[in-house]
Design a protein around this motif. Structure first.
Motif, PDB file in Angstrom:
ATOM      1  N   VAL A  89       0.845  -1.199   0.000  1.00 43.24           N
ATOM      2  CA  VAL A  89       0.000   0.000   0.000  1.00 43.24           C
ATOM      3  C   VAL A  89       0.878   1.247   0.000  1.00 43.24           C
ATOM      4  O   VAL A  89       0.672   2.182  -0.785  1.00 43.24           O
ATOM      5  N   VAL A  90       1.866   1.257   0.884  1.00 46.99           N
ATOM      6  CA  VAL A  90       2.779   2.399   0.996  1.00 46.99           C
ATOM      7  C   VAL A  90       3.489   2.645  -0.329  1.00 46.99           C
ATOM      8  O   VAL A  90       3.619   3.793  -0.780  1.00 46.99           O
ATOM      9  N   ALA A  91       3.933   1.566  -0.981  1.00 51.90           N
ATOM     10  CA  ALA A  91       4.627   1.705  -2.264  1.00 51.90           C
ATOM     11  C   ALA A  91       3.706   2.274  -3.338  1.00 51.90           C
ATOM     12  O   ALA A  91       4.103   3.158  -4.107  1.00 51.90           O
ATOM     13  N   ALA A  92       2.463   1.794  -3.380  1.00 49.90           N
ATOM     14  CA  ALA A  92       1.516   2.263  -4.400  1.00 49.90           C
ATOM     15  C   ALA A  92       1.059   3.691  -4.139  1.00 49.90           C
ATOM     16  O   ALA A  92       0.740   4.431  -5.073  1.00 49.90           O
ATOM     17  N   ALA A  93       1.044   4.108  -2.871  1.00 45.46           N
ATOM     18  CA  ALA A  93       0.588   5.462  -2.522  1.00 45.46           C
ATOM     19  C   ALA A  93       1.600   6.538  -2.902  1.00 45.46           C
ATOM     20  O   ALA A  93       1.242   7.723  -3.011  1.00 45.46           O
ATOM     21  N   LYS A  94       2.865   6.149  -3.097  1.00 47.96           N
ATOM     22  CA  LYS A  94       3.892   7.082  -3.584  1.00 47.96           C
ATOM     23  C   LYS A  94       4.035   8.346  -2.729  1.00 47.96           C
ATOM     24  O   LYS A  94       4.133   9.454  -3.237  1.00 47.96           O
TER      25      LYS A  94
END
Length: 252
Positions: free
Chosen positions: A149-154
């Protein structure tokens, strides 16, 4: 290049799992851009593991971490979730957001059992793009501090507050309009709004909005199809709906 100690490697790997993130009240952020964003914020960075190149290029940013250790990109790969990471990994304290308060003049996204971490991260990023500061999530929605999630939220996870709560209780108490995304409903391109805000409910990827939450929807809306696709990804649907509602809000 220095490796990461066994103690820290075990700690970082444990934070891949929700139960340990909850117990330790920490999560991980990976990659140069996201780590730099969290270091530039007022969030507490417990530890920073980074390559010599990253530390040489960003000494001031790195100084914001409570502990800094140089390591190889291979060491970052072994403890992280990325397929490659030649920059940095940060261990970050989970912030304690204030309790959610209804925003009468703003839009709030409501997520009913969103399971895919990539979808949740994308929705957080979309909310940030459209200036939506709060997202209400059902308790079974994916944990917002999941590494995927953190990676996709950028980096948008820094600016959008997620609140996990019983959605039926929240929506039962509101007097604001509650829009729900359905395959059948009012055309989102032709809506007329009476208020510049409310709730936008998005349902589970496979099953849509649950019946329990659906009883509180005051307006069913849909994105009209011009082709033959069965449905839209929930992240794409969120972007289309937010774009139309924010555009219409300007006329309220």
């Amino acid at each position: 290049m220095t490796s990461i100690s066994t103690k820290w490697a075990k700690q970082i790997k444990s934070l891949h799992l929700k139960k340990y993130r909850k117990a330790e009240q920490q999560f991980i952020v990976e990659g140069e851009k996201a780590v730099l964003e969290v270091l530039a914020s007022n969030w507490s960075v417990t530890a920073l593991f980074a390559t010599e190149s990253f530390l040489q290029q960003h000494p001031e940013a790195a100084s914001k971490a409570q502990m800094v250790q140089a390591c190889s990109s291979d060491a970052l790969f072994k403890v992280g979730t990325f397929s490659s990471n030649d920059a940095a990994l940060a261990v970050v304290a989970i912030p304690q957001w204030p309790a959610f308060r209804e925003q009468s003049q703003q839009w709030t996204l409501v997520l009913d059992s969103i399971n895919d971490p990539g979808n949740l991260g994308t929705i957080i990023r979309i909310a940030d793009w459209y200036g939506i500061e709060h997202i209400l999530c059902s308790p079974d929605t994916t944990d917002c501090y999941n590494p995927k999630v953190v990676a996709a939220a950028k980096g948008s996870f820094l600016r959008v507050q997620l609140h996990y709560a019983d959605l039926t209780e929240r929506l039962a108490a509101t007097r604001l309009p509650v829009f729900g995304a359905y395959l059948g409903g009012e055309n989102v391109h032709q809506l007329q709004l009476n208020e510049p805000g409310g709730y936008i409910v998005l349902g589970n990827e496979a099953n849509g909005i649950s019946q329990a939450v659906g009883q509180f929807i005051s307006r069913k809306i849909t994105i009209p199809a011009f082709g033959s696709a069965e449905s839209l990804n929930v992240g794409i649907a969120a972007a289309v709906i937010c774009d139309n509602l924010k555009r219409l809000t300007a006329h309220c």
